[in-house]
Design a protein around this motif. Structure first.
Motif, PDB file in Angstrom:
ATOM      1  N   UNK A 116       0.824  -1.202   0.000  1.00 31.06           N
ATOM      2  CA  UNK A 116       0.000   0.000   0.000  1.00 31.06           C
ATOM      3  C   UNK A 116       0.862   1.257   0.000  1.00 31.06           C
ATOM      4  N   UNK A 117       1.896   1.299   0.812  1.00 32.94           N
ATOM      5  CA  UNK A 117       2.768   2.467   0.896  1.00 32.94           C
ATOM      6  C   UNK A 117       3.526   2.681  -0.415  1.00 32.94           C
ATOM      7  N   UNK A 119       2.476   1.676  -3.455  1.00 29.58           N
ATOM      8  CA  UNK A 119       1.496   2.113  -4.463  1.00 29.58           C
ATOM      9  C   UNK A 119       1.190   3.591  -4.300  1.00 29.58           C
ATOM     10  N   UNK A 120       1.018   4.027  -3.056  1.00 33.00           N
ATOM     11  CA  UNK A 120       0.724   5.426  -2.790  1.00 33.00           C
ATOM     12  C   UNK A 120       1.875   6.319  -3.238  1.00 33.00           C
ATOM     13  N   UNK A 121       3.096   5.884  -2.944  1.00 34.53           N
ATOM     14  CA  UNK A 121       4.267   6.665  -3.327  1.00 34.53           C
ATOM     15  C   UNK A 121       4.352   6.798  -4.844  1.00 34.53           C
ATOM     16  N   UNK A 122       4.009   5.718  -5.572  1.00 35.79           N
ATOM     17  CA  UNK A 122       4.070   5.768  -7.036  1.00 35.79           C
ATOM     18  C   UNK A 122       3.077   6.800  -7.587  1.00 35.79           C
ATOM     19  N   UNK A 123       1.857   6.841  -7.024  1.00 36.61           N
ATOM     20  CA  UNK A 123       0.860   7.805  -7.487  1.00 36.61           C
ATOM     21  C   UNK A 123       1.282   9.237  -7.174  1.00 36.61           C
ATOM     22  N   UNK A 124       1.755   9.441  -5.946  1.00 39.76           N
ATOM     23  CA  UNK A 124       2.117  10.787  -5.533  1.00 39.76           C
ATOM     24  C   UNK A 124       3.351  11.301  -6.268  1.00 39.76           C
ATOM     25  N   UNK A 125       4.206  10.364  -6.730  1.00 39.65           N
ATOM     26  CA  UNK A 125       5.398  10.785  -7.460  1.00 39.65           C
ATOM     27  C   UNK A 125       5.021  11.429  -8.786  1.00 39.65           C
TER      28      UNK A 125
END
Length: 377
Positions: A116-117, A119-125
């Motif tokens: 989850x962390x 995946x979130x980092x990939x979107x926010x990047x």
């Protein structure tokens, strides 16, 4: 014949008989000068002197591993027995430690959190690259992903540890000497499971007093007697602390390559050991037969021009054959090595191996006062 005449004749006969007897006995010591004692001689030399002590040791494998339970629990499976041969990594037994399930749950949760962390980092990047996300917010997402990764790795290690505790495996290849568990046994952490001995070299273990320990060092050679054969071993370990129960110091020695095949020795069997318990190097030594003793101390006879001279000596350590000389002699001295109660200070002697013919000087010197043999009081 008158009684007085008989008495006179008897007295004359007695005197004549005594004179003849004395003359006959006086003539014997001078016969061809062969009454001189024949002796052997040696020179003192510098060498090594040592004493051995007999001990009892135990034959042990050089590589032996005691397998113990790392965590408590119920035994659910046993896959070896005493006498079995195992390889490193083979399963010995399984234990229900009650910790595997919870460790697996923690690992699964940590894996989900990490995914989850990440995946979130990939979107926010994507937003950060487009300039729609601040540096501070992006750094927070990066930190969250790193923390999730650390938590996952920690949970993974904990799960693997619990699996290792639950599935006990052989650490070395060898033979199972003893196996003390059965299925459904309840074990505490540290409980003995089995002992595995490797197929490597054998050792001998023994214990000594503090005095003997002081004479031993790593590398020293000793003799091991077993089954009527003698083997050699070298000391590999000398304990510096006495056993609290026996007060003795434990010593280990490994059989050397020239000893022959010792692999057939049973582990735990007894063997007789001979160790050098005391020794002295580069000391003056003589054969023990050279030494005479009296109340004033020890002495030897030196030989000069075929005449014995009594010399007091100070002795030290001795072994079955030789004795240490600490004072009184030099290596140039010629010492009589033939022990005899007939020898004395000033006795003329013949050296073994010399001609048996007597020189005029020896013949004339063989008479003392009243015709007594030379060297006699």
């Amino acid at each position: 014949m008158k009684k007085s005449t008989v008495i006179i004749l008897a007295a004359v006969a007695a005197v004549i008989g005594f004179a003849v007897f004395r003359r006959m006995n006086q003539s014997k010591p001078f016969a061809a000068g062969q009454s001189l004692p024949v002796v052997e001689t040696v020179n003192p030399v510098y060498g090594k002197i040592s004493n051995e002590t007999a001990l009892i040791g135990t034959i042990m494998p050089s590589d032996s591993v005691a397998v113990t339970a790392k965590a408590g629990g119920d035994v659910t499976g046993v896959f070896v027995k005493a006498g079995d041969t195992v390889n490193a990594g083979d399963l010995i037994c399984t234990i229900d430690t009650k910790q595997v399930s919870s460790a697996k749950t923690t690992l699964d949760n940590a894996r989900l959190s990490l995914k989850s962390a990440q995946d979130t980092l990939s979107r926010e990047k994507l937003l950060y690259d487009a300039g729609d996300l601040s540096q501070q917010d992006y750094d927070n997402y990066v930190n969250q992903a790193e923390k999730a990764k650390v938590s996952f790795e920690s949970a993974q290690t904990a799960y693997q540890t619990q699996m290792d505790y639950a599935n006990v495996r052989a650490k070395i290849s060898g033979v199972v000497e003893q196996c003390s568990i059965e299925v459904n046994d309840s074990l505490n952490a540290g409980a003995s499971i089995c002992v595995i001995t490797g197929a490597g070299a054998r050792e001998v273990h023994f214990s000594v007093t503090e005095r003997i320990r002081g004479a031993l060092a790593v590398g020293d050679e000793l003799k091991v007697q077993k089954n009527d054969d003698t083997y050699t071993a070298n000391i590999t370990e000398v304990s510096t602390m006495a056993n609290s129960s026996t007060g003795l110091y434990e010593i280990k020695a490994a059989f050397n390559e020239t000893s022959g095949d010792v692999s057939a020795f049973s582990n735990g069997s007894m063997a007789k050991i001979r160790v050098v318990s005391s020794h002295a190097d580069n000391v003056m030594i003589l054969p023990k037969d050279c030494i005479y003793s009296e109340s004033a101390g020890d002495f030897v006879y030196t030989v000069t021009d075929h005449v014995l001279k009594k010399v007091q000596v100070t002795t030290g350590m001795e072994d079955p054959e030789n004795i240490e000389i600490t004072d009184g002699l030099t290596t140039d001295d010629v010492v009589c090595s033939t022990w005899s109660s007939e020898l004395d200070d000033g006795t003329k002697v013949r050296l073994k191996g010399e001609s048996t013919e007597t020189s005029p000087e020896e013949a004339s010197g063989s008479e003392g006062m009243s015709g007594a043999p030379a060297g006699r009081p």
